[in-house]
Write a protein that holds these residues in place. Structure first.
Motif, PDB file in Angstrom:
ATOM      1  N   LEU A 194       1.067 -73.506 -15.503  1.00 24.88           N
ATOM      2  CA  LEU A 194       0.569 -74.087 -14.257  1.00 24.88           C
ATOM      3  C   LEU A 194       1.383 -75.307 -13.842  1.00 24.88           C
ATOM      4  O   LEU A 194       1.707 -75.490 -12.667  1.00 24.88           O
ATOM      5  CB  LEU A 194      -0.905 -74.475 -14.418  1.00 24.88           C
ATOM      6  N   SER A 199       0.964 -75.451  -9.784  1.00 25.85           N
ATOM      7  CA  SER A 199      -0.149 -74.690  -9.217  1.00 25.85           C
ATOM      8  C   SER A 199      -1.440 -75.038  -9.946  1.00 25.85           C
ATOM      9  O   SER A 199      -1.412 -75.465 -11.106  1.00 25.85           O
ATOM     10  CB  SER A 199       0.130 -73.188  -9.344  1.00 25.85           C
ATOM     11  N   GLN A 200      -2.561 -74.842  -9.276  1.00 23.40           N
ATOM     12  CA  GLN A 200      -3.867 -75.095  -9.883  1.00 23.40           C
ATOM     13  C   GLN A 200      -4.650 -73.807 -10.108  1.00 23.40           C
ATOM     14  O   GLN A 200      -5.788 -73.842 -10.561  1.00 23.40           O
ATOM     15  CB  GLN A 200      -4.692 -76.034  -8.996  1.00 23.40           C
ATOM     16  N   ILE A 201      -4.034 -72.663  -9.815  1.00 28.34           N
ATOM     17  CA  ILE A 201      -4.704 -71.381 -10.021  1.00 28.34           C
ATOM     18  C   ILE A 201      -3.741 -70.391 -10.674  1.00 28.34           C
ATOM     19  O   ILE A 201      -2.608 -70.220 -10.213  1.00 28.34           O
ATOM     20  CB  ILE A 201      -5.220 -70.781  -8.696  1.00 28.34           C
ATOM     21  N   LYS A 216      -7.509 -77.986 -17.106  1.00 24.60           N
ATOM     22  CA  LYS A 216      -6.936 -79.159 -16.459  1.00 24.60           C
ATOM     23  C   LYS A 216      -5.427 -79.075 -16.547  1.00 24.60           C
ATOM     24  O   LYS A 216      -4.857 -78.907 -17.618  1.00 24.60           O
ATOM     25  CB  LYS A 216      -7.433 -80.445 -17.122  1.00 24.60           C
ATOM     26  N   GLN A 220      -5.221 -82.483 -12.765  1.00 23.43           N
ATOM     27  CA  GLN A 220      -6.276 -82.070 -11.847  1.00 23.43           C
ATOM     28  C   GLN A 220      -7.044 -80.904 -12.448  1.00 23.43           C
ATOM     29  O   GLN A 220      -6.583 -80.257 -13.395  1.00 23.43           O
ATOM     30  CB  GLN A 220      -5.687 -81.624 -10.503  1.00 23.43           C
ATOM     31  N   GLN A 221      -8.208 -80.624 -11.884  1.00 21.02           N
ATOM     32  CA  GLN A 221      -8.943 -79.438 -12.286  1.00 21.02           C
ATOM     33  C   GLN A 221      -8.201 -78.191 -11.804  1.00 21.02           C
ATOM     34  O   GLN A 221      -7.653 -78.179 -10.688  1.00 21.02           O
ATOM     35  CB  GLN A 221     -10.356 -79.450 -11.716  1.00 21.02           C
ATOM     36  N   ALA A 222      -8.173 -77.171 -12.630  1.00 25.69           N
ATOM     37  CA  ALA A 222      -7.487 -75.923 -12.294  1.00 25.69           C
ATOM     38  C   ALA A 222      -8.341 -74.748 -12.772  1.00 25.69           C
ATOM     39  O   ALA A 222      -9.338 -74.934 -13.479  1.00 25.69           O
ATOM     40  CB  ALA A 222      -6.104 -75.885 -12.931  1.00 25.69           C
ATOM     41  N   GLN A 223      -7.940 -73.547 -12.379  1.00 27.18           N
ATOM     42  CA  GLN A 223      -8.666 -72.354 -12.779  1.00 27.18           C
ATOM     43  C   GLN A 223      -7.728 -71.281 -13.305  1.00 27.18           C
ATOM     44  O   GLN A 223      -6.627 -71.092 -12.784  1.00 27.18           O
ATOM     45  CB  GLN A 223      -9.453 -71.769 -11.601  1.00 27.18           C
ATOM     46  N   ARG A 224      -8.196 -70.590 -14.349  1.00 32.72           N
ATOM     47  CA  ARG A 224      -7.497 -69.400 -14.859  1.00 32.72           C
ATOM     48  C   ARG A 224      -8.445 -68.230 -14.660  1.00 32.72           C
ATOM     49  O   ARG A 224      -9.531 -68.195 -15.236  1.00 32.72           O
ATOM     50  CB  ARG A 224      -7.146 -69.567 -16.334  1.00 32.72           C
TER      51      ARG A 224
END
Length: 256
Positions: A194, A199-201, A216, A220-224
């Motif tokens: 990431l 990228s955050q996704i 994270k 920042q907060q991110a998503q998988r």
């Protein structure tokens, strides 16, 4: 940044699928996929196939009726305006330009950054994230080399089929002996990926564990987001400009 997700007003909908493992001995999965291509996928402007579409791939010269049926069905979806993109999996990494062209698909790099409704998103099959599986990673490195692939592709089709079947059996045995931790992604590798692509996704398949994980990255907060497999149901990620939803449906519902 890839330009593969430039959208029009035709439909603000994108689908992601992975890990169908299509094979002649699983007609239920094949029927489900064909129904998905005919009834569900046309709603979207773009379909991303993130690897392991097939249980194994022995070469683009495989002209079996089964392969032809799948190719024609994908092509039919492409012909009505749905853009279809394919990233290789660990089972179908030999799938080449010839099959992609005849099926109306575009091949993407194994890790691709797309602009998904204005958001940078990393997409991949996911096997490279499983760094603790040392044995598989060693095989992966060898099997992606030009010389290994040249040798395999030079063999007669019937020999390649035997090799593929043997590898499938060996893989099943090896997988049964590995811990869940080894076969899952390595968290630090997820963060590294990431941050490398800013990228955050991250969207991937391979682990067969559909879920949305909060992580994270880049401070920042991110998503998988992990896509589901098709062993017992159809499964896809539905993305609109407002939402991302993991969807699934029993075979019999999709087939209707």
């Amino acid at each position: 940044m890839s330009d593969t997700s430039q959208m029009t007003d035709k439909s603000a909908l994108t689908y992601f699928i992975a890990d169908l493992h299509l094979a002649q001995n699983r007609p239920d999965i094949t029927a489900c996929f064909l129904a998905f291509l005919k009834d569900e996928a046309p709603k979207a402007q773009t379909l991303y196939i993130l690897g392991d579409l097939f249980e194994y791939w022995i070469g683009d010269d495989d002209d079996s009726p089964f392969i032809l049926e799948i190719s024609q069905a994908i092509k039919a979806l492409s012909s009505i305006g749905c853009k279809i993109y394919f990233i290789h999996g660990n089972r179908d990494f030999l799938l080449g330009k010839r099959f992609a062209k005849q099926s109306g698909m575009e091949l993407l790099p194994e890790i691709t950054l797309i602009d998904l409704y204005g958001t940078p998103v990393v997409i991949m099959h996911g096997d490279t994230l499983c760094t603790l599986d040392v044995g598989y990673q060693a095989f992966r490195k060898k099997s992606r080399s030009w010389w290994w692939q040249a040798i395999i592709k030079s063999l007669p089709l019937f020999i390649r089929r035997k090799i593929a079947n043997n590898y499938r059996d060996q893989s099943a045995t090896a997988t049964a002996m590995k811990s869940q931790e080894i076969m899952d992604v390595t968290p630090i590798e997820v963060v590294r990926c990431l941050e490398q692509y800013q990228s955050q996704i991250l969207i991937h398949g391979h682990t067969h564990r559909p879920a949305v994980h909060d992580v994270k990255a880049n401070n920042q907060q991110a998503q998988r987001i992990v896509l589901g497999d098709w062993y017992e149901q159809g499964a896809w990620l539905k993305v609109t400009p407002e939402s991302m939803d993991l969807m699934d449906s029993p075979f019999e519902l999709i087939e209707k």
